[in-house]
Design a protein around this motif. Structure first.
Motif, PDB file in Angstrom:
ATOM      1  N   ILE A   1       0.841  -1.207   0.000  1.00  0.00           N
ATOM      2  CA  ILE A   1       0.000   0.000   0.000  1.00  0.00           C
ATOM      3  C   ILE A   1       0.872   1.251   0.000  1.00  0.00           C
ATOM      4  CG2 ILE A   1      -1.664   1.329   1.367  1.00  0.00           C
ATOM      5  CD1 ILE A   1      -2.785  -1.395   2.326  1.00  0.00           C
ATOM      6  N   ASP A   2       1.919   1.238   0.826  1.00  0.00           N
ATOM      7  CA  ASP A   2       2.834   2.395   0.866  1.00  0.00           C
ATOM      8  C   ASP A   2       3.478   2.633  -0.490  1.00  0.00           C
ATOM      9  OD1 ASP A   2       2.254   2.751   3.510  1.00  0.00           O
ATOM     10  OD2 ASP A   2       4.083   1.793   4.260  1.00  0.00           O
ATOM     11  N   LEU A   3       3.905   1.559  -1.141  1.00  0.00           N
ATOM     12  CA  LEU A   3       4.536   1.703  -2.457  1.00  0.00           C
ATOM     13  C   LEU A   3       3.549   2.213  -3.498  1.00  0.00           C
ATOM     14  CD1 LEU A   3       6.816  -1.482  -2.651  1.00  0.00           C
ATOM     15  CD2 LEU A   3       7.522   0.903  -2.393  1.00  0.00           C
ATOM     16  N   CYS A   4       2.299   1.731  -3.423  1.00  0.00           N
ATOM     17  CA  CYS A   4       1.272   2.222  -4.360  1.00  0.00           C
ATOM     18  C   CYS A   4       1.069   3.721  -4.192  1.00  0.00           C
ATOM     19  CB  CYS A   4      -0.048   1.487  -4.115  1.00  0.00           C
ATOM     20  SG  CYS A   4      -0.086  -0.223  -4.703  1.00  0.00           S
ATOM     21  N   LEU A   5       1.011   4.164  -2.945  1.00  0.00           N
ATOM     22  CA  LEU A   5       0.804   5.587  -2.679  1.00  0.00           C
ATOM     23  C   LEU A   5       1.995   6.405  -3.172  1.00  0.00           C
ATOM     24  CD1 LEU A   5      -0.651   5.275   0.942  1.00  0.00           C
ATOM     25  CD2 LEU A   5      -1.908   5.990  -1.094  1.00  0.00           C
TER      26      LEU A   5
ATOM     27  N   LYS B   1      12.976   4.986  10.185  1.00  0.00           N
ATOM     28  CA  LYS B   1      11.691   4.908   9.469  1.00  0.00           C
ATOM     29  C   LYS B   1      10.757   5.992  10.012  1.00  0.00           C
ATOM     30  CE  LYS B   1       8.095   1.729   7.875  1.00  0.00           C
ATOM     31  NZ  LYS B   1       7.096   2.780   7.864  1.00  0.00           N
ATOM     32  N   LEU B   2      10.692   7.067   9.307  1.00  0.00           N
ATOM     33  CA  LEU B   2       9.884   8.206   9.732  1.00  0.00           C
ATOM     34  C   LEU B   2       8.657   8.411   8.853  1.00  0.00           C
ATOM     35  CD1 LEU B   2      12.853  10.687  10.389  1.00  0.00           C
ATOM     36  CD2 LEU B   2      11.623   9.289  12.055  1.00  0.00           C
ATOM     37  N   THR B   3       8.662   7.785   7.675  1.00  0.00           N
ATOM     38  CA  THR B   3       7.520   7.922   6.761  1.00  0.00           C
ATOM     39  C   THR B   3       6.413   6.952   7.162  1.00  0.00           C
ATOM     40  OG1 THR B   3       8.985   8.536   4.940  1.00  0.00           O
ATOM     41  CG2 THR B   3       6.782   7.781   4.357  1.00  0.00           C
ATOM     42  N   GLU B   4       5.229   7.497   7.379  1.00  0.00           N
ATOM     43  CA  GLU B   4       4.064   6.672   7.715  1.00  0.00           C
ATOM     44  C   GLU B   4       3.086   6.651   6.540  1.00  0.00           C
ATOM     45  OE1 GLU B   4       3.965   4.965  10.371  1.00  0.00           O
ATOM     46  OE2 GLU B   4       5.553   5.917  11.564  1.00  0.00           O
ATOM     47  N   THR B   5       2.209   5.664   6.575  1.00  0.00           N
ATOM     48  CA  THR B   5       1.240   5.530   5.479  1.00  0.00           C
ATOM     49  C   THR B   5       0.393   6.788   5.318  1.00  0.00           C
ATOM     50  OG1 THR B   5       1.143   3.143   5.862  1.00  0.00           O
ATOM     51  CG2 THR B   5      -0.655   4.116   4.592  1.00  0.00           C
ATOM     52  N   TRP B   6       0.020   7.391   6.436  1.00  0.00           N
ATOM     53  CA  TRP B   6      -0.845   8.571   6.320  1.00  0.00           C
ATOM     54  C   TRP B   6      -0.106   9.753   5.704  1.00  0.00           C
ATOM     55  CZ3 TRP B   6       0.024  13.267   8.647  1.00  0.00           C
ATOM     56  CH2 TRP B   6       0.914  13.303   9.721  1.00  0.00           C
ATOM     57  N   HIS B   7       1.221   9.800   5.882  1.00  0.00           N
ATOM     58  CA  HIS B   7       1.990  10.853   5.197  1.00  0.00           C
ATOM     59  C   HIS B   7       1.803  10.722   3.688  1.00  0.00           C
ATOM     60  CE1 HIS B   7       5.016  10.838   8.799  1.00  0.00           C
ATOM     61  NE2 HIS B   7       3.975  11.613   9.035  1.00  0.00           N
TER      62      HIS B   7
ATOM     63  N   ALA C   1       9.799  19.245  -7.708  1.00  0.00           N
ATOM     64  CA  ALA C   1       9.491  19.332  -6.273  1.00  0.00           C
ATOM     65  C   ALA C   1       8.788  18.066  -5.793  1.00  0.00           C
ATOM     66  CB  ALA C   1       8.624  20.563  -6.014  1.00  0.00           C
ATOM     67  N   ILE C   2       7.851  17.564  -6.598  1.00  0.00           N
ATOM     68  CA  ILE C   2       7.145  16.323  -6.241  1.00  0.00           C
ATOM     69  C   ILE C   2       8.130  15.156  -6.154  1.00  0.00           C
ATOM     70  CG2 ILE C   2       5.453  14.633  -7.056  1.00  0.00           C
ATOM     71  CD1 ILE C   2       3.890  16.996  -8.286  1.00  0.00           C
ATOM     72  N   ALA C   3       9.043  15.082  -7.138  1.00  0.00           N
ATOM     73  CA  ALA C   3      10.020  13.981  -7.139  1.00  0.00           C
ATOM     74  C   ALA C   3      10.960  14.079  -5.932  1.00  0.00           C
ATOM     75  CB  ALA C   3      10.826  14.007  -8.438  1.00  0.00           C
ATOM     76  N   GLY C   4      11.408  15.290  -5.597  1.00  0.00           N
ATOM     77  CA  GLY C   4      12.294  15.448  -4.448  1.00  0.00           C
ATOM     78  C   GLY C   4      11.629  15.074  -3.143  1.00  0.00           C
ATOM     79  N   LEU C   5      10.374  15.506  -2.988  1.00  0.00           N
ATOM     80  CA  LEU C   5       9.625  15.141  -1.779  1.00  0.00           C
ATOM     81  C   LEU C   5       9.399  13.631  -1.746  1.00  0.00           C
ATOM     82  CD1 LEU C   5       8.075  15.934   0.740  1.00  0.00           C
ATOM     83  CD2 LEU C   5       6.108  16.505  -0.708  1.00  0.00           C
ATOM     84  N   GLY C   6       9.085  13.062  -2.902  1.00  0.00           N
ATOM     85  CA  GLY C   6       8.919  11.609  -2.967  1.00  0.00           C
ATOM     86  C   GLY C   6      10.198  10.876  -2.614  1.00  0.00           C
ATOM     87  N   GLY C   7      11.347  11.422  -3.039  1.00  0.00           N
ATOM     88  CA  GLY C   7      12.622  10.793  -2.705  1.00  0.00           C
ATOM     89  C   GLY C   7      12.894  10.801  -1.210  1.00  0.00           C
ATOM     90  N   GLY C   8      12.610  11.938  -0.559  1.00  0.00           N
ATOM     91  CA  GLY C   8      12.800  12.017   0.890  1.00  0.00           C
ATOM     92  C   GLY C   8      11.906  11.042   1.633  1.00  0.00           C
ATOM     93  N   LEU C   9      10.661  10.948   1.207  1.00  0.00           N
ATOM     94  CA  LEU C   9       9.729  10.016   1.854  1.00  0.00           C
ATOM     95  C   LEU C   9      10.127   8.568   1.585  1.00  0.00           C
ATOM     96  CD1 LEU C   9       6.410  11.876   1.020  1.00  0.00           C
ATOM     97  CD2 LEU C   9       7.316  11.480   3.307  1.00  0.00           C
ATOM     98  N   ALA C  10      10.593   8.281   0.370  1.00  0.00           N
ATOM     99  CA  ALA C  10      11.005   6.913   0.027  1.00  0.00           C
ATOM    100  C   ALA C  10      12.198   6.466   0.869  1.00  0.00           C
ATOM    101  CB  ALA C  10      11.349   6.829  -1.460  1.00  0.00           C
ATOM    102  N   ALA C  11      13.157   7.379   1.073  1.00  0.00           N
ATOM    103  CA  ALA C  11      14.343   7.026   1.857  1.00  0.00           C
ATOM    104  C   ALA C  11      13.976   6.650   3.288  1.00  0.00           C
ATOM    105  CB  ALA C  11      15.320   8.202   1.856  1.00  0.00           C
ATOM    106  N   HIS C  12      13.054   7.382   3.866  1.00  0.00           N
ATOM    107  CA  HIS C  12      12.655   7.125   5.255  1.00  0.00           C
ATOM    108  C   HIS C  12      11.520   6.106   5.347  1.00  0.00           C
ATOM    109  CE1 HIS C  12      15.221  10.164   7.132  1.00  0.00           C
ATOM    110  NE2 HIS C  12      15.017  10.874   6.036  1.00  0.00           N
TER     111      HIS C  12
END
Length: 280
Positions: free
Chosen positions: A12-16, A123-129, A183-194
């Motif tokens: 689910i996280d990967l789909c989002l 691991k700081l990224t949560e599903t709701w993020h 900007a979307i890709a950079g934010l996605g990269g930060g969330l993916a790393a965490h």
């Protein structure tokens, strides 16, 4: 429901996450820009957020903000250079950017961990993020598409010369969309790393960029639901067919081929097509 989420929350996280990245490419395809810079821009966001949180003691929110700004600035600089190119030349230039970033990451051991990557990322990224970000990005993309800017984007996609003749600055419109996508890709990269707690340069190469574009094309570039549908299919199918890597590649390739041949408007157009067939 809770059991389902616990069993499949990684998928689910990967789909989002992949849906968010696909929306970025959806905006670019709306002005006929086939960009393969997503991987490189994600890498900038990912490594910067890791460095800030793990080595500089920054909080997660400020680190993500810095990652977003850094990637958007990189997209602004890259776009200023390559948006004058057309068609294949533009695509190749954006792919070259992604490869340059990947090679830098391979050799900048003190920050990126080199080829071995970075382990132990908190691991700081949560599903709701991710869910909240997807809702916000979809709303913004919808708002842009239904605004005066969206009308100009559509006009640029149909006849760029006519838009220029009418007095509009086509280069500025494309640069704004390219920067927003960065900007979307950079934010996605930060969330993916965490989210994954590990990153390596190979996570941000050609395939990462290509998948984001293909998700939009598969789902459909005329409907805001298209990139989400495409991203979900391209994420779930490989997970469902882990038992056979060969079959997985064949099936995914076949679905993409059939969709391009018989559903040029993407899978999102399928319900409307079926409805018209039934009523006719």
């Amino acid at each position: 429901m809770i059991e389902f989420f616990n069993a499949y929350h990684n998928v689910i996280d990967l789909c989002l996450l992949n849906s968010v990245l696909a929306i970025g490419c959806f905006l670019l395809l709306g002005v006929n820009l086939f960009s393969l810079a997503t991987g490189g821009l994600m890498a900038i966001g990912a490594y910067l957020s890791i460095w800030l949180t793990m080595q500089q003691g920054w909080g997660f929110g400020p680190a993500l903000l810095a990652a977003t700004l850094a990637a958007s600035l990189a997209a602004l600089g890259l776009g200023s250079l390559v948006l004058r190119l057309r068609g294949d030349y533009f695509t190749m230039a954006t792919l070259a950017f992604t490869e340059v970033v990947r090679v830098i990451a391979l050799n900048w051991d003190s920050v990126t961990g080199g080829a071995l990557g970075v382990f132990g990322i908190p691991k700081l990224t949560e599903t709701w993020h991710l869910a909240l970000l997807l809702v916000v990005v979809i709303y913004l993309a919808w708002a842009v598409r239904n605004s005066a800017i969206g009308e100009r984007m559509h006009a640029v996609a149909v006849d760029e010369l006519a838009v220029s003749t009418a007095g509009y600055d086509v280069a500025r419109i494309k640069l704004a969309i390219f920067t927003a996508s960065g900007a979307i890709a950079g934010l996605g990269g930060g969330l993916a790393a965490h989210l994954n707690m590990f990153v390596a340069p190979g996570d941000f190469g050609f395939l990462r960029s290509f998948d984001a574009v293909i998700a939009s094309v598969l789902g459909g570039v005329l409907n805001i639901a298209g990139p989400v549908i495409g991203a979900v299919i391209l994420t779930v199918l490989p997970e469902a067919m882990r038992f056979s890597a060969q079959m997985r590649e064949i099936l995914v390739g076949t679905i993409i081929l059939l969709a391009v041949l018989f559903l040029p408007a993407g899978l999102a157009s399928l319900p409307g097509l079926l409805r018209r067939r039934v009523t006719s």
